[in-house]
Design a protein around this motif. Structure first.
Motif, PDB file in Angstrom:
ATOM      1  N   GLY B 118       0.832  -1.191   0.000  1.00  8.05           N
ATOM      2  CA  GLY B 118       0.000   0.000   0.000  1.00  8.05           C
ATOM      3  C   GLY B 118       0.867   1.242   0.000  1.00  8.05           C
ATOM      4  N   PRO B 119       0.270   2.431   0.100  1.00 13.90           N
ATOM      5  CA  PRO B 119       1.025   3.694   0.082  1.00 13.90           C
ATOM      6  C   PRO B 119       2.134   3.758   1.136  1.00 13.90           C
ATOM      7  N   GLU B 120       1.895   3.238   2.351  1.00 16.60           N
ATOM      8  CA  GLU B 120       2.928   3.308   3.400  1.00 16.60           C
ATOM      9  C   GLU B 120       4.144   2.485   3.013  1.00 16.60           C
ATOM     10  N   GLU B 121       3.889   1.253   2.523  1.00 14.83           N
ATOM     11  CA  GLU B 121       5.005   0.386   2.150  1.00 14.83           C
ATOM     12  C   GLU B 121       5.831   1.026   1.035  1.00 14.83           C
ATOM     13  N   LEU B 122       5.177   1.790   0.169  1.00 16.97           N
ATOM     14  CA  LEU B 122       5.885   2.402  -0.962  1.00 16.97           C
ATOM     15  C   LEU B 122       6.465   3.763  -0.621  1.00 16.97           C
ATOM     16  N   ARG B 123       6.386   4.135   0.667  1.00 10.79           N
ATOM     17  CA  ARG B 123       6.981   5.394   1.100  1.00 10.79           C
ATOM     18  C   ARG B 123       6.389   6.606   0.371  1.00 10.79           C
ATOM     19  N   ILE B 124       5.095   6.512   0.075  1.00  8.76           N
ATOM     20  CA  ILE B 124       4.442   7.647  -0.594  1.00  8.76           C
ATOM     21  C   ILE B 124       4.245   8.825   0.373  1.00  8.76           C
ATOM     22  N   PRO B 125       3.906   8.568   1.661  1.00  7.52           N
ATOM     23  CA  PRO B 125       3.841   9.696   2.601  1.00  7.52           C
ATOM     24  C   PRO B 125       5.172  10.455   2.662  1.00  7.52           C
ATOM     25  N   GLU B 126       6.289   9.716   2.629  1.00  7.74           N
ATOM     26  CA  GLU B 126       7.607  10.356   2.655  1.00  7.74           C
ATOM     27  C   GLU B 126       7.823  11.219   1.420  1.00  7.74           C
ATOM     28  N   LEU B 127       7.276  10.787   0.293  1.00  7.10           N
ATOM     29  CA  LEU B 127       7.401  11.588  -0.927  1.00  7.10           C
ATOM     30  C   LEU B 127       6.704  12.928  -0.743  1.00  7.10           C
ATOM     31  N   LEU B 128       5.450  12.875  -0.224  1.00  4.22           N
ATOM     32  CA  LEU B 128       4.685  14.111  -0.016  1.00  4.22           C
ATOM     33  C   LEU B 128       5.423  15.030   0.960  1.00  4.22           C
ATOM     34  N   GLU B 129       5.992  14.426   1.997  1.00 11.84           N
ATOM     35  CA  GLU B 129       6.749  15.172   2.987  1.00 11.84           C
ATOM     36  C   GLU B 129       7.944  15.898   2.350  1.00 11.84           C
ATOM     37  N   ARG B 130       8.642  15.178   1.466  1.00  8.44           N
ATOM     38  CA  ARG B 130       9.796  15.776   0.797  1.00  8.44           C
ATOM     39  C   ARG B 130       9.359  16.928  -0.097  1.00  8.44           C
ATOM     40  N   VAL B 131       8.251  16.721  -0.809  1.00  9.30           N
ATOM     41  CA  VAL B 131       7.754  17.766  -1.714  1.00  9.30           C
ATOM     42  C   VAL B 131       7.445  19.027  -0.913  1.00  9.30           C
ATOM     43  N   ARG B 132       6.829  18.826   0.258  1.00  7.09           N
ATOM     44  CA  ARG B 132       6.443  19.972   1.099  1.00  7.09           C
ATOM     45  C   ARG B 132       7.667  20.690   1.671  1.00  7.09           C
ATOM     46  N   LYS B 133       8.533  19.945   2.316  1.00  8.68           N
ATOM     47  CA  LYS B 133       9.600  20.595   3.073  1.00  8.68           C
ATOM     48  C   LYS B 133      10.780  21.078   2.209  1.00  8.68           C
ATOM     49  N   ASP B 134      10.975  20.433   1.049  1.00 11.69           N
ATOM     50  CA  ASP B 134      12.159  20.799   0.247  1.00 11.69           C
ATOM     51  C   ASP B 134      11.847  21.824  -0.831  1.00 11.69           C
ATOM     52  N   ASN B 135      10.602  22.356  -0.804  1.00 15.32           N
ATOM     53  CA  ASN B 135      10.226  23.341  -1.809  1.00 15.32           C
ATOM     54  C   ASN B 135      10.432  22.795  -3.226  1.00 15.32           C
ATOM     55  N   VAL B 136       9.967  21.575  -3.442  1.00 14.11           N
ATOM     56  CA  VAL B 136      10.116  20.902  -4.736  1.00 14.11           C
ATOM     57  C   VAL B 136       9.189  21.548  -5.769  1.00 14.11           C
ATOM     58  N   GLN B 137       9.737  21.815  -6.950  1.00 16.73           N
ATOM     59  CA  GLN B 137       8.958  22.475  -8.012  1.00 16.73           C
ATOM     60  C   GLN B 137       8.297  21.473  -8.954  1.00 16.73           C
ATOM     61  N   GLU B 138       8.930  20.310  -9.118  1.00 19.15           N
ATOM     62  CA  GLU B 138       8.413  19.339 -10.099  1.00 19.15           C
ATOM     63  C   GLU B 138       8.594  17.907  -9.621  1.00 19.15           C
ATOM     64  N   VAL B 139       7.524  17.117  -9.750  1.00 16.76           N
ATOM     65  CA  VAL B 139       7.629  15.682  -9.507  1.00 16.76           C
ATOM     66  C   VAL B 139       7.482  15.000 -10.861  1.00 16.76           C
ATOM     67  N   LEU B 140       8.532  14.307 -11.279  1.00 17.48           N
ATOM     68  CA  LEU B 140       8.520  13.601 -12.563  1.00 17.48           C
ATOM     69  C   LEU B 140       8.217  12.130 -12.282  1.00 17.48           C
ATOM     70  N   ILE B 141       7.073  11.658 -12.761  1.00 19.44           N
ATOM     71  CA  ILE B 141       6.714  10.255 -12.539  1.00 19.44           C
ATOM     72  C   ILE B 141       7.506   9.391 -13.516  1.00 19.44           C
ATOM     73  N   GLY B 142       8.407   8.598 -12.981  1.00 20.57           N
ATOM     74  CA  GLY B 142       9.251   7.761 -13.834  1.00 20.57           C
ATOM     75  C   GLY B 142       8.841   6.301 -13.760  1.00 20.57           C
TER      76      GLY B 142
END
Lengths: 199, 199
Positions: B118-142
């Motif tokens: 599920g989302p937790e196992e795939l570290r998706i919450p961590e992705l959202l966290e990184r996007v928020r805190k690191d001022n990320v401009q673009e997420v490229l789905i690879g």
């Protein structure tokens, strides 16, 4: 790959890529599999280390942990027939056919002066010695019908000429299931010349 | 094989045959190669043992020996772009294209309720966290254009909808060098719908 994968992973990929038939891609795939399964990696590492315990059977030259391999030590094997094979893989293949019940003599190669493989390296004197002392009745040449295999077979047959022993060789011809239309001409030539009489 | 090969050789064949894509035949071939080259076997065993030193980068989830992987630790990588990949092999493939200079986020799988991913196992919450805190401009789905990859991509895109970030994905279409006549119809459909305007 520099920087993408950590050092131990790069080392494992490198070590795996040395294996015959594995390229960098397959090696990477296997290493990535193993990094996720430490217990498998550990098991394989232990198994590889244990390979150093293997030596050659002092009788036939097959791989063994003891002085004699399981086949030479077995009382069930016919001691009057020796099958000469190129290597333990060939021994295993012949053994799995399930119809040969004698013992083997493993050359660990075929004659190849270029590679420094002469009669001594192939343990051919030991073969003659076994034939003499064990009262062997038949030597079955189990070498491959390749140029080097044929040359080695011819050399051995000549040496055996002076001894009171029957010499035979594996039959050659069409592989089972092979279609005649796809057979190469050398195989066909052999199959024609060695044709079996049915009636 | 019982009796033909000694125990350590059988164990090595067994351990090698567990590797993905290797059957008993290839495993036997590799083991017979390694038994003749103890130094290679030892080197590989040591490399496999060292794999246990590998852990996941606390930032992106890539394999690493340190807390941060080489890419996350590098000052040269663009911190405003994150490429989401399924696993380190995909990361390595994208990296070797040599045109992406941002950082990665490794899911180590795609959504698969059946496999408990599920989302937790795939570290998706961590992705959202990184996007928020690191001022990320673009997420490229690879992620791969497979059913599971598309589903995972859709899930992530939905979560990112609420955040002030650009979301892109790898282009799909004909592989370079591929002939149109051999392309499957789904790829062709995608290539037609996503056709590029040249003029």
């Amino acid at each position: 790959m520099e920087g993408v994968f950590p050092e131990p992973l790069r080392q494992a990929i490198k070590a795996l890529a040395f294996l015959p038939g594995l390229g960098e891609k397959s090696a990477t795939r296997l290493a990535l599999y193993l990094v996720r399964r430490p217990e498998r990696a550990e098991e394989l590492a232990a198994a590889l280390r244990a390979l150093s315990r293997i030596k050659l059977c002092r009788e036939c030259g097959n791989f063994t942990e003891a002085e004699l391999c399981g086949l030479c030590a077995s009382p069930d094997r016919d001691r009057s027939v020796i099958c000469v094979v190129e290597d333990p893989a060939a021994l295993s293949a012949i053994e799995s056919a399930g119809v040969f019940h004698g013992r083997y003599h493993v050359l660990h190669g075929v004659l190849s002066p270029r590679d420094g493989l002469g009669p001594e390296e192939l343990r051919i004197p030991e073969l003659l010695e076994r034939v003499r002392k064990d009262n062997v009745q038949e030597v079955l040449i189990g070498l491959s019908p390749t140029a080097a295999g044929e040359a080695t077979a011819a050399y051995i047959v000549e040496l055996l000429n002076d001894l009171p022993v029957r010499v035979t060789r594996l039959a050659c011809g069409l592989a089972l299931g092979m279609e005649v239309r796809y057979a190469d001409h050398l195989t066909l030539k052999r199959a024609l010349l060695s044709r079996e009489v049915l009636k």
